[in-house]
Design an enzyme around this catalytic site. Structure first.
Site, PDB file in Angstrom:
ATOM      1  N   CYS A  33      -2.374  -0.534  -4.048  1.00 39.84           N
ATOM      2  CA  CYS A  33      -2.703   0.180  -2.808  1.00 39.84           C
ATOM      3  C   CYS A  33      -3.602   1.382  -3.089  1.00 39.84           C
ATOM      4  CB  CYS A  33      -1.429   0.626  -2.087  1.00 39.84           C
ATOM      5  SG  CYS A  33      -0.462   1.823  -3.010  1.00 39.84           S
ATOM      6  N   CYS A 103       6.432   2.197  -2.134  1.00 41.57           N
ATOM      7  CA  CYS A 103       6.056   3.601  -1.988  1.00 41.57           C
ATOM      8  C   CYS A 103       7.168   4.504  -2.537  1.00 41.57           C
ATOM      9  CB  CYS A 103       5.797   3.936  -0.525  1.00 41.57           C
ATOM     10  SG  CYS A 103       4.817   2.691   0.330  1.00 41.57           S
TER      11      CYS A 103
END
Ligand code: FES
Length: 145
Positions: A33, A103
């Site tokens: 990402c 995350c």
């Protein structure tokens, strides 16, 4: 989609910033990402984390999980801080959507990288702490979350 706690930490992140002369600092990223996280720790002579700061070039979930992670490790000993896993951070935030789990891993890994730096500087071994990975995407692939 996001819990109220996630939104709160995203909108009002705690402990954002940098630190001069930290006891330990760690930077990790996720090549998939492109998000990056840096964590600073101020640790006293009793091995208690006095202060934590973080900076992230990352998504909203990365901001929220780092913010919560800093709250959870503040005031803890370095060994207690090791128990602050990404799962613990997610629980404290009342969960994250599955696609955002990686995350929270960024936050955990950034803390571990900062603790590793601290251990290297002090020439100590923190049991259970592994060498930091720079790109957590690799780790993600090999483990189940
Ligand atoms: Fe990569 Fe959130 S999308 S850290």
């Amino acid at each position: 989609m996001y819990s109220e706690k996630v939104m709160d930490h995203f909108n009002h992140p705690r402990n954002v910033g940098e630190m001069e002369n930290p006891s330990g600092v760690g930077t990790v990223g996720n090549a998939k990402c492109g998000d990056i996280m840096r964590m600073y720790l101020d640790i006293d002579e009793r091995e208690v984390i006095r202060d934590v700061k973080f900076k992230t070039f990352g998504c909203g979930a990365a901001v929220a999980t780092s913010s919560m992670a800093t709250e959870l490790v503040k005031g803890k000993t370095v060994r207690e801080a090791l128990q602050v896993t990404n799962k613990a951070v997610m629980e404290a935030l009342d969960g994250l959507p599955p696609v955002k789990v990686h995350c929270s891993l960024l936050a955990e890994e950034a803390i571990h990288a900062a603790l590793w730096d601290y251990a290297q500087k002090r020439h100590i071994v923190i049991e259970g702490l592994e060498a930091p990975v720079n790109d957590i995407a690799e780790k993600e692939k090999n483990e189940e979350y």
